[in-house]
Design an enzyme around this catalytic site. Structure first.
Site, PDB file in Angstrom:
ATOM      1  N   SER A  43       0.827  -1.400  -0.072  1.00 45.46           N
ATOM      2  CA  SER A  43       0.077   0.009  -0.018  1.00 45.46           C
ATOM      3  C   SER A  43       0.910   1.118   0.025  1.00 45.46           C
ATOM      4  O   SER A  43       1.126   1.690   0.825  1.00 45.46           O
ATOM      5  CB  SER A  43      -0.965   0.009   1.333  1.00 45.46           C
ATOM      6  N   HIS A 155      -3.090  -6.253   2.532  1.00 40.77           N
ATOM      7  CA  HIS A 155      -2.220  -7.448   2.925  1.00 40.77           C
ATOM      8  C   HIS A 155      -2.866  -8.600   3.195  1.00 40.77           C
ATOM      9  O   HIS A 155      -2.384  -9.464   3.885  1.00 40.77           O
ATOM     10  CB  HIS A 155      -1.769  -6.712   4.405  1.00 40.77           C
ATOM     11  N   GLN A 163      -6.483  -1.796   6.821  1.00 39.85           N
ATOM     12  CA  GLN A 163      -5.464  -2.765   6.439  1.00 39.85           C
ATOM     13  C   GLN A 163      -4.887  -3.285   7.761  1.00 39.85           C
ATOM     14  O   GLN A 163      -4.502  -4.578   7.818  1.00 39.85           O
ATOM     15  CB  GLN A 163      -4.335  -1.908   5.898  1.00 39.85           C
ATOM     16  N   GLU A 164      -4.692  -2.541   8.983  1.00 42.73           N
ATOM     17  CA  GLU A 164      -3.958  -3.115  10.155  1.00 42.73           C
ATOM     18  C   GLU A 164      -4.666  -2.642  11.487  1.00 42.73           C
ATOM     19  O   GLU A 164      -4.893  -1.659  11.842  1.00 42.73           O
ATOM     20  CB  GLU A 164      -2.434  -2.493  10.351  1.00 42.73           C
ATOM     21  N   GLU A 205       1.391  -9.538   6.956  1.00 40.33           N
ATOM     22  CA  GLU A 205       2.418  -9.054   8.142  1.00 40.33           C
ATOM     23  C   GLU A 205       2.311 -10.014   9.276  1.00 40.33           C
ATOM     24  O   GLU A 205       2.763  -9.643  10.401  1.00 40.33           O
ATOM     25  CB  GLU A 205       2.136  -7.433   8.522  1.00 40.33           C
ATOM     26  N   ASP A 242      -4.109   0.956  11.535  1.00 42.48           N
ATOM     27  CA  ASP A 242      -3.637   1.733  10.177  1.00 42.48           C
ATOM     28  C   ASP A 242      -4.687   1.249   9.219  1.00 42.48           C
ATOM     29  O   ASP A 242      -4.578   0.341   8.542  1.00 42.48           O
ATOM     30  CB  ASP A 242      -2.260   1.247   9.978  1.00 42.48           C
ATOM     31  N   GLU A 286      -3.285   5.685  12.017  1.00 44.15           N
ATOM     32  CA  GLU A 286      -2.418   5.888  10.920  1.00 44.15           C
ATOM     33  C   GLU A 286      -3.279   5.981   9.618  1.00 44.15           C
ATOM     34  O   GLU A 286      -3.913   5.032   9.394  1.00 44.15           O
ATOM     35  CB  GLU A 286      -1.328   4.997  10.933  1.00 44.15           C
ATOM     36  N   ASP A 313       1.469   8.332   6.995  1.00 44.36           N
ATOM     37  CA  ASP A 313       2.316   7.318   6.471  1.00 44.36           C
ATOM     38  C   ASP A 313       2.198   7.585   5.151  1.00 44.36           C
ATOM     39  O   ASP A 313       3.548   8.327   4.406  1.00 44.36           O
ATOM     40  CB  ASP A 313       1.938   5.930   6.789  1.00 44.36           C
ATOM     41  N   LYS A 338       9.909   5.220   7.183  1.00 39.44           N
ATOM     42  CA  LYS A 338      10.309   4.045   6.360  1.00 39.44           C
ATOM     43  C   LYS A 338      11.401   4.480   5.463  1.00 39.44           C
ATOM     44  O   LYS A 338      11.265   5.307   4.566  1.00 39.44           O
ATOM     45  CB  LYS A 338       9.116   3.453   5.482  1.00 39.44           C
ATOM     46  N   HIS A 366       8.511  -1.405   9.247  1.00 45.98           N
ATOM     47  CA  HIS A 366       8.916  -2.354   8.385  1.00 45.98           C
ATOM     48  C   HIS A 366       7.971  -2.052   6.954  1.00 45.98           C
ATOM     49  O   HIS A 366       7.393  -0.877   7.080  1.00 45.98           O
ATOM     50  CB  HIS A 366       8.692  -3.690   8.778  1.00 45.98           C
ATOM     51  N   ARG A 367       8.078  -2.810   6.092  1.00 42.77           N
ATOM     52  CA  ARG A 367       7.145  -2.695   4.825  1.00 42.77           C
ATOM     53  C   ARG A 367       6.257  -4.087   5.024  1.00 42.77           C
ATOM     54  O   ARG A 367       6.622  -5.228   5.639  1.00 42.77           O
ATOM     55  CB  ARG A 367       7.747  -2.786   3.581  1.00 42.77           C
ATOM     56  N   SER A 368       5.162  -4.256   4.327  1.00 38.43           N
ATOM     57  CA  SER A 368       4.428  -5.439   4.163  1.00 38.43           C
ATOM     58  C   SER A 368       5.336  -6.530   3.647  1.00 38.43           C
ATOM     59  O   SER A 368       5.277  -7.779   3.905  1.00 38.43           O
ATOM     60  CB  SER A 368       3.366  -5.431   3.527  1.00 38.43           C
ATOM     61  N   LYS A 389       7.242  -0.462  14.408  1.00 37.16           N
ATOM     62  CA  LYS A 389       5.888  -1.131  13.728  1.00 37.16           C
ATOM     63  C   LYS A 389       6.608  -2.201  13.014  1.00 37.16           C
ATOM     64  O   LYS A 389       7.217  -1.942  11.833  1.00 37.16           O
ATOM     65  CB  LYS A 389       5.418  -0.175  12.863  1.00 37.16           C
TER      66      LYS A 389
END
Ligand code: PGA
Ligand code: ZN
Length: 711
Positions: A43, A155, A163-164, A205, A242, A286, A313, A338, A366-368, A389
């Site tokens: 994303s 994800h 997403q999160e 993730e 997020d 986020e 983000d 990031k 991190h990234r996915s 994260k």
């Protein structure tokens, strides 16, 4: 001996989703070799640095990175022969070699991999762990993990739009315990899902990816899991979200099609979040809105920003300019960081500096699509981020980061702390800018005396600073227990009386010298506390200055990573006043204060932190050096001062060819007759130099004026 970069090569490897990414390997003349692997997002924000992919549909659906790997040859030519410990210079060379705004020619993946690998190699040159090399000395702040336990959006292939859904064990006593609490809650969540007939399969993730009936159900289930695991929702383990709303934004509204919740306007979505905040223990949200929906962010921050961490983000993509826009427009109160969004270590640190300058929280992320590289674990500690994260406590590419943090926490035992960035700091971030001076607990000026030769000057400056602000008392902390040094410093005060002190046992001389000191400072009813400084600074010295309104100390010998004492004191976040160590001390302090700054945001902070002194100053002058947008910025700063009943003059000056900004600034401070300087800085260590082009460093080492400095 200076080491040199010799080769930069790379491999096309696969990331945690099975897509190609790259691992860059750097070799130095000494034989030192270091690598870094590059993560990849799903994303992604539109403004991210450009990840170069081959586009050759015969390989990996066009996602190969062979072109980026091939570009390492050109990158190698650009940095070959350079000193790996000069990260700022290396990164500048990389940016110049690429030549595009988004690093699209050589590829941001190739560039960030090189930048990170070189930082690692340099840490080896210095024989330091990466966190210490990048972050300077202790105390180290261990980050609170934000663990993504329910995955949706891009994800996972499930019915969740958001997403999160993360758990945040911020009430734990240490990182190690936080990780355990998080893992136990994760297992409780798994049991709950299975019991209710949902799948316990995981997303990108490592969080579960169940087909829940609504986004909201994820929050309820998490609260249930926290309780089932035996923890208190909110106080011990909170929730962070997020939604990554750019991913479901279409033509000006939000399409919650996965869950079937339908289309929503910005305000309807804002109302949904606000409702959740009341029902669930959410401490952070986020990308609640699309990266194009700035006004929705602003409204949310105005509404909830005092109690909730609001993070950008996709909105900022670790870009300093965008973060500064966010600060100026009050779009959020925190940013996600990031490395691969911007493309070099130095630019990432600059983005962090912008957050710090604004009093914002920031989260290293991190990234996915990840690899086994745990660079961000060290980076989070180095940056004192306070939050990381890195996904669920599941899947090795996620655990690589958490497991590395366990190792770091052990290495820095006794010199680290684990603090919740929420509750107090969210409140503080909101109210910090309005703090009008030292609070009830902050009534003390503490002079830290380290060395004989600077003791007298240091105390003089401290006394003046305390006297100017009526409510402040002064304590001197002498941290040296070497009698010879102490006698020498006391001699500066009264050489006659102290001549006799050269006789007697070490202990006797120490006692007598202390009495001489006390008698000298007694005239201002200063209390001298004698600190037998043993062991690490973190446990013996820092508790003594924890609530100081101002810490006064002699300027550092070298504002360098090696200076543990200065770094530790500066990193307490208290206001510091550096006493110059040579040249004639000005006869006054705080009569005529010169505010020096680089960015508007820094000036704001510097002013807020020094208000008690600015209020009683007879004159205040703002010196702007080479500020392109000077007039506009100054107007804002002047307004800020005026609101507080302080008037100031503004001087706009330009450097001459080849002249250092610090020189121009100091020349102006002298010319107007200033007796002290106020300026913000980032922290000690190398970063001190990289981030502000050495201005704070040079000012500190060249000036004969006392300098108020703060994070
Ligand atoms: P990404 O997502 O790595 O897929 O971009 C992570 C995030 O949005 O924070
Ligand atoms: Zn995000």
């Amino acid at each position: 001996m200076t080491d040199r970069i010799i080769t930069v090569i790379g491999d096309e490897i696969l990331d945690s989703r099975g897509y190609p990414t790259m691992r860059v390997k750097v070799r130095l003349k000494s034989g030192i070799a270091a690598y870094a692997s590059v993560p990849s997002g799903a994303s992604t924000g539109e403004g991210e640095a450009h990840e170069l992919r081959d586009g050759d549909m015969r390989r990996y659906g066009g996602r190969g990175v062979l072109k980026a790997i091939a570009n390492l040859a050109e990158i190698e030519r650009a940095v070959r022969g350079h000193d790996p410990t000069k990260q700022g210079e290396i990164d500048r060379l990389l940016i110049e070699a690429d030549g595009t705004e988004t690093k699209s020619r050589l590829g941001a993946n190739a560039i960030v991999g090189t930048s990170m690998a070189i930082a690692r190699a340099a840490a080896q040159v210095r024989r330091q762990p990466l966190y210490a090399y990048l972050g300077g000395s202790s105390p180290y702040r261990m980050p609170v993990p934000m663990m993504n336990v329910v995955n949706g959006g891009r994800h996972a292939a499930n019915a969740l739009d958001f997403q999160e859904f993360m758990i945040v064990p911020h009430g734990a006593p240490s990182f190690r315990e936080a990780l355990r609490w998080g893992a136990e809650t994760y297992h409780a969540l798994r049991a709950l899902l299975l019991e209710k007939g949902f799948s316990a399969g995981v997303g990108d993730e490592g969080g579960f990816a169940p087909n829940l009936e609504s986004n909201e159900a994820a929050c309820s289930l998490i609260v249930e899991a926290i309780e089932l695991a035996g923890y208190r929702p909110g106080a011990q383990i909170a929730i962070a979200l997020d939604p990554a709303a750019s991913s479901f934004w279409r033509d000006g509204s939000y399409e919650l099609s996965r869950s079937g919740a339908g289309n929503m306007s910005s305000s309807a979505l804002a109302a949904l979040y606000a409702g959740w905040m009341k029902r669930f223990p959410i401490v952070s949200i986020e990308d609640g809105f699309s990266e194009h929906d700035w006004s929705a962010f602003q409204a949310q921050t105005a509404d909830l920003g005092r109690t909730v961490q609001i993070v950008g983000d996709d909105l900022y993509v670790t870009n300093t300019k965008l973060i500064e826009r966010g600060v100026a427009t009050k779009a959020t109160n925190a940013a996600l960081i990031k490395l691969n969004q911007i493309g070099t270590v130095t630019e990432t640190i600059a983005a962090i500096a912008a957050c710090r300058a604004a009093g914002w929280n920031f989260i290293i992320s991190h990234r996915s699509g990840e690899t086994d590289d745990a660079f961000i674990a060290d980076f989070a500690v180095a940056m004192n981020a306070g939050q990381i994260k890195a996904g669920a406590p599941c899947r090795t590419e996620r655990l690589a980061k958490y497991n590395r943090l366990l190792e770091i926490e052990r290495e820095v035992a006794g010199q680290s702390f684990y603090n919740s960035p929420f509750a107090s700091s969210v409140d503080a971030a909101a109210s910090a800018t309005e703090a009008s001076g030292p609070g009830p607990a902050d009534h003390e000026v503490v002079a830290v005396i380290e060395e004989a030769i600077t003791a007298h000057r240091c105390l003089t400056v401290a006394q003046r600073a305390a006297r100017r602000v009526n409510a402040l008392s002064l304590s001197a902390l002498h941290i040296s227990v070497d009698p010879a040094k102490l006698v020498a410093s006391a001699e500066e005060i009264d050489s006659q009386q102290l001549r006799e002190l050269r006789e007697g046992t070490a202990q006797e001389r120490l006692e007598q010298t202390r009495r001489a000191f006390e008698a000298w400072v007694d005239s201002s009813s200063t209390q001298v506390r004698w600190l037998e400084h043993v062991g690490d600074i973190g446990s013996s010295l820092l508790p003594e200055v924890q609530n100081a309104a101002l810490i006064v100390l002699a300027r550092p010998h070298s504002p360098d990573a090696g200076d543990a004492l200065h770094a530790a004191l500066f990193d307490t976040g208290r206001l510091v006043l550096f006493a110059p160590t040579d040249g004639a001390l000005p006869v006054t302090l705080g009569e005529h204060m010169v505010i020096a700054w680089k960015a508007r945001t820094q000036a704001r902070k510097a002013i807020m932190r020094t208000l008690p002194w600015l209020r009683v100053a007879t004159r205040v002058t703002i010196v702007a050096v080479d500020e392109a947008d000077g007039a506009h910025d100054c107007a804002e700063v002047l307004g800020l001062l005026q609101e507080r009943g302080i008037s100031a003059d503004v001087r706009h000056v330009q450097t001459e060819r080849g002249q250092h900004i610090a020189d121009r600034l100091l020349a102006e401070a002298e010319a107007v007759g200033g007796d002290s300087i106020v300026m913000g800085a980032y922290r000690f260590g190398q970063l001190f130099e990289w981030v502000f082009g050495g201005v704070t460093y040079e000012v500190l080492s060249r000036t004969r004026l006392p300098v108020f400095m703060m994070h």
